[in-house]
Design an enzyme around this catalytic site. Structure first.
Site, PDB file in Angstrom:
ATOM      1  N   ASP A 112     -10.609  -6.328  10.360  1.00 10.19           N
ATOM      2  CA  ASP A 112      -9.225  -5.932  10.185  1.00 10.19           C
ATOM      3  C   ASP A 112      -8.592  -6.862   9.138  1.00 10.19           C
ATOM      4  O   ASP A 112      -9.163  -7.885   8.748  1.00 10.19           O
ATOM      5  CB  ASP A 112      -8.456  -5.969  11.523  1.00 10.19           C
ATOM      6  CG  ASP A 112      -7.233  -5.053  11.496  1.00 10.19           C
ATOM      7  OD1 ASP A 112      -6.777  -4.695  10.388  1.00 10.19           O
ATOM      8  OD2 ASP A 112      -6.725  -4.704  12.578  1.00 10.19           O
TER       9      ASP A 112
ATOM     10  N   GLU B 197       2.619  -2.157  15.155  1.00 12.45           N
ATOM     11  CA  GLU B 197       1.985  -3.455  15.422  1.00 12.45           C
ATOM     12  C   GLU B 197       2.966  -4.375  16.157  1.00 12.45           C
ATOM     13  O   GLU B 197       3.816  -3.910  16.908  1.00 12.45           O
ATOM     14  CB  GLU B 197       1.436  -4.046  14.119  1.00 12.45           C
ATOM     15  CG  GLU B 197       0.374  -3.105  13.504  1.00 12.45           C
ATOM     16  CD  GLU B 197      -0.475  -3.737  12.417  1.00 12.45           C
ATOM     17  OE1 GLU B 197      -0.944  -4.871  12.608  1.00 12.45           O
ATOM     18  OE2 GLU B 197      -0.707  -3.075  11.382  1.00 12.45           O
TER      19      GLU B 197
HETATM   20  C1  BGC Z   1      -4.153  -2.878  11.319  1.00  9.24           C
HETATM   21  C2  BGC Z   1      -5.232  -1.852  11.139  1.00  9.24           C
HETATM   22  C3  BGC Z   1      -5.147  -1.244   9.772  1.00  9.24           C
HETATM   23  C4  BGC Z   1      -5.178  -2.330   8.722  1.00  9.24           C
HETATM   24  C5  BGC Z   1      -5.064  -1.812   7.317  1.00  9.24           C
HETATM   25  C6  BGC Z   1      -4.085  -3.850  10.185  1.00  9.24           C
HETATM   26  O1  BGC Z   1      -2.951  -4.661  10.276  1.00  9.24           O
HETATM   27  O2  BGC Z   1      -4.383  -3.570  12.530  1.00  9.24           O
HETATM   28  O3  BGC Z   1      -5.138  -0.867  12.131  1.00  9.24           O
HETATM   29  O4  BGC Z   1      -6.202  -0.345   9.594  1.00  9.24           O
HETATM   30  O5  BGC Z   1      -4.092  -3.210   8.941  1.00  9.24           O
HETATM   31  O6  BGC Z   1      -3.802  -1.364   7.024  1.00  9.24           O
HETATM   32  C1  BGC Z   2       0.105  -3.951   5.297  1.00 19.52           C
HETATM   33  C2  BGC Z   2      -0.546  -3.294   6.452  1.00 19.52           C
HETATM   34  C3  BGC Z   2      -1.179  -4.327   7.256  1.00 19.52           C
HETATM   35  C4  BGC Z   2      -0.207  -5.428   7.607  1.00 19.52           C
HETATM   36  C5  BGC Z   2      -0.852  -6.511   8.396  1.00 19.52           C
HETATM   37  C6  BGC Z   2       1.053  -5.003   5.757  1.00 19.52           C
HETATM   38  O1  BGC Z   2       1.666  -5.636   4.671  1.00 19.52           O
HETATM   39  O2  BGC Z   2       0.786  -3.001   4.558  1.00 19.52           O
HETATM   40  O3  BGC Z   2      -1.486  -2.355   6.034  1.00 19.52           O
HETATM   41  O4  BGC Z   2      -1.678  -3.741   8.398  1.00 19.52           O
HETATM   42  O5  BGC Z   2       0.393  -5.948   6.490  1.00 19.52           O
HETATM   43  O6  BGC Z   2      -0.017  -7.597   8.598  1.00 19.52           O
END
Ligand code: BGC
Ligand code: BGC
Length: 634
Positions: free
Chosen positions: A293, A485
């Site tokens: 991830d 998230e």
């Molecule tokens: C998320 C994932 C996601 C990745 C890419 C992460 O923060 O936990 O689910 O696929 O970002 O955007």
């Molecule tokens: C991104 C996401 C990612 C996240 C994680 C964001 O800036 O756009 O894809 O999951 O950061 O912290």
């Protein structure tokens, strides 16, 4: 034919180009993979294991210079022209550079298309997984995912970080809506269907994309529902509850699995040798590749070098770095040179990655197939999303004869700002990472959907419920604004006082009130229920608001059933089907399958509001009311 094949063949043979092709065609995929691997330097192999975020590229030529295996768009990371064509051009430009690398190995480009191609303006947005789960219709979810794949493929992109097959146990978690529901039962029904829809049995088709089952494993089980937290369970529970859907996804040939941010009993999944190597790869027989991830590797140890070492040795095959890719490459290279990561481990990772690229037919067809452009955002696609919306709606209760609404001679008051908020209706992971309120993309909001279906009945919209006309019935839309998230983690899921007041105020008009809830999870609705004559969660339905109105006006019967036990109060969370002393407000799988009428009131316990239509009190107190509400499942 690609440059690498020619190099290979010129090394091994000297035949005419026709027979070179014939020989190449006869190689099976593993032989093709090895034919490429054998030509690769260590730098090129490490490049294949590296995934950078597009916006983090210092120079686009770095794609070729470091022979990067993959790029991603993080949530909301879009080209300046955020359209299907803009994305296709961007993809083709990056791919052109990748093919300029020494061996011309194509890139694989990944996005979070988690409910439609949701970063792209104008894409069809489906209900988030929690709503998809409530359809209990895996055939439909398979079809929905076929459409997602087509829209993604129409922009050239090869890969989605989807489906999320978390089994959320605690609704405080901001990602509850990304999972299908709280049981292994629903996870198993939907994970295989989603993967099948995205990949089908033929990944080489221009209409299919690579899927990613995520997040392995236990993401939905963290203590207090804290995002990226610690899941404290026995191995049996980890396997039976959180891992069951992975078996189905793997059976369906899922090409990738994403490691999870969470820990299991204190140990981070990203460095978990036993769970990734022994269980996922050896025991479950997963032959695709494991992607980390976003900065997930960084959390394994305070020293980045140690973190990379542990993660790669534990079985991570590709690292979503996502920004300091040059540094990552140098670290991994030095780990191989010092024998802390073996070359066999590197070869295994690269084999797995190349294999998926061959299965996708990327070596032969690296660019966007422009013939798919016309179907992007089409009515045909929207109709499937609309059907998914209809089937995902769960009618929790309805007083006799309140629903369906009539299409003529009625004045219908619609209240609540969420009725006109397409962005909230789509939720997180739409156009931007966290999502946002307002007209963020093309689609039909709830109010417009009602207006489209209402026939000659008159629709009066008043955000705060004030109106001077005598309405016959009211619809009040309440719920949450977008999040995802950790930003969506909550200690309270109570309906805001402002929204409770709105429902009460409308109910004081003495008319039937239908309450619709836009939310990523069950919320605490006890304060609102006594003032509503029908209550229906919509989850996060996406862009096709007509689907909601079609059920309200009776074009379709309500069909959805809960995939979460609906808690009475915060203190009851976490509550799950099968718990001892199970006593939720509404059971897992509850959902009225028709509109209660005076005629069938004996079969279905009808719910009446605290005051009836004449204003007579029915329930003396909320406690009486709650005790009286006893819907049994099924
Ligand atoms: C998320 C994932 C996601 C990745 C890419 C992460 O923060 O936990 O689910 O696929 O970002 O955007
Ligand atoms: C991104 C996401 C990612 C996240 C994680 C964001 O800036 O756009 O894809 O999951 O950061 O912290």
């Amino acid at each position: 034919m690609n440059k690498y094949v020619l190099i290979l063949i010129s090394l091994l043979l000297s035949l005419s180009s026709i027979s070179q092709n014939m020989i190449y065609d006869r190689l099976d995929i593993d032989q093709k993979v090895d034919s490429v691997l054998n030509l690769m330097t260590l730098d090129e192999k490490i490049g294949q294991m590296t995934q950078a975020e597009r916006g983090a590229l210092e120079n686009q030529t770095d794609i070729a210079y470091y022979s990067l295996g993959s790029l991603l768009s993080g949530g909301g990371s879009a080209p300046a022209s955020n359209t299907q064509q803009g994305w296709a051009n961007m993809y083709d430009d990056y791919q052109t550079i990748a093919l300029q690398s020494r061996l011309s190995i194509p890139l694989i480009y990944g996005v979070d298309a988690v409910h439609g191609h949701n970063n792209v303006y104008g894409a069809v947005i489906f209900p988030h997984n929690i709503g998809q789960g409530c359809t209990w219709n895996p055939e439909l979810i398979k079809t929905a995912n076929q459409i997602v794949a087509k829209e993604v493929a129409a922009t050239g992109i090869d890969w989605t970080f989807s489906p999320c097959i978390a089994v959320p146990q605690n609704e405080r978690w901001g990602r509850t809506y990304e999972g299908f529901g709280e049981t292994a039962e629903i996870q198993k029904i939907m994970s295989g269907a989603s993967v099948e829809g995205l990949q089908t049995s033929d990944l080489s088709s221009p209409e299919t994309i690579l899927a990613c089952a995520k997040h392995f494993v236990g993401d939905g089980g963290t203590t207090n529902g804290v995002d990226q937290g610690n899941t404290v369970v026995t191995e049996d529970i980890l396997r039976e509850l959180h891992m069951a859907g992975y078996v189905d996804a793997i059976d369906m040939g899922v090409g990738t699995v994403m490691a999870s941010y969470n820990s299991w009993n204190g140990q981070k999944l990203h460095g978990h040798d036993y769970l990734l190597n022994d269980v996922l790869k050896d025991e479950l027989g997963f032959e695709g590749f494991v992607i980390s991830d976003w900065k997930g590797v960084d959390q394994v140890h305070e020293s980045y070098r140690e973190a990379v070492k542990r993660s790669i040795n534990a079985g991570i095959d590709m690292v979503m770095v996502p920004d300091r890719y040059i540094y990552f490459i140098s670290i991994l290279k030095s780990l191989v040179e010092s024998n802390e990561v073996s070359e066999e481990r590197i070869d295994d990772a690269v084999r797995r990655i190349l294999k998926q690229k061959f299965l996708l037919n990327l070596f032969e067809e690296p660019f966007t197939d422009n013939s798919l452009a016309s179907s992007f955002g089409s009515d045909e696609h929207r109709n499937i999303a609309k059907q998914t919306v209809r089937e995902s709606l769960v009618l929790l209760n309805a007083k006799n004869d309140v629903l369906p609404l009539q299409k003529n001679n009625q004045k219908i008051l619609v209240a609540g700002k969420l009725a006109t908020d397409l962005g909230s209706q789509c939720g997180g992971w739409t156009i931007s990472w966290q999502g946002s309120t307002g007209n963020i993309t093309e689609g039909t909001n709830i109010l417009n959907g009602i207006e489209n279906i209402a026939g000659t009945s008159e629709i009066i919209y008043s955000e705060n419920g004030d109106n001077n006309e005598d309405a016959d019935v009211a619809i009040v839309v309440i719920g949450e604004n977008p999040y995802t998230e950790g930003e969506g983690d909550r200690t309270s899921l109570n309906i805001s006082q402002e929204q409770v007041n709105l429902v009460k105020k409308v109910k004081e008009k003495g008319i039937p009130v239908i309450v619709l809830l836009v939310s990523g999870r069950p919320m605490i609705i006890g304060e609102v229920l006594p003032y509503s004559d029908a209550f229906m969660p919509l989850w996060l339905p996406g862009t096709e608001g007509d689907g909601i109105a079609e059920v309200l006006f009776g074009d379709y019967l309500p069909k959805g059933k809960l995939t979460h036990s609906w808690p009475k109060e915060m203190a009851q969370i976490p509550i799950s089907f099968g718990d001892e002393n199970y006593n939720p407000l509404f059971d897992y799988k509850h959902g009225l399958q028709l509109f209660p009428t005076a005629v069938n009131s004996e079969e279905l316990l009808p719910y009446a509001a605290v005051t009836d239509i004449q204003g007579n009190a029915i329930y003396l107190s909320l406690t009486d009311y709650i005790t009286d509400l006893d819907y049994s499942s099924n």
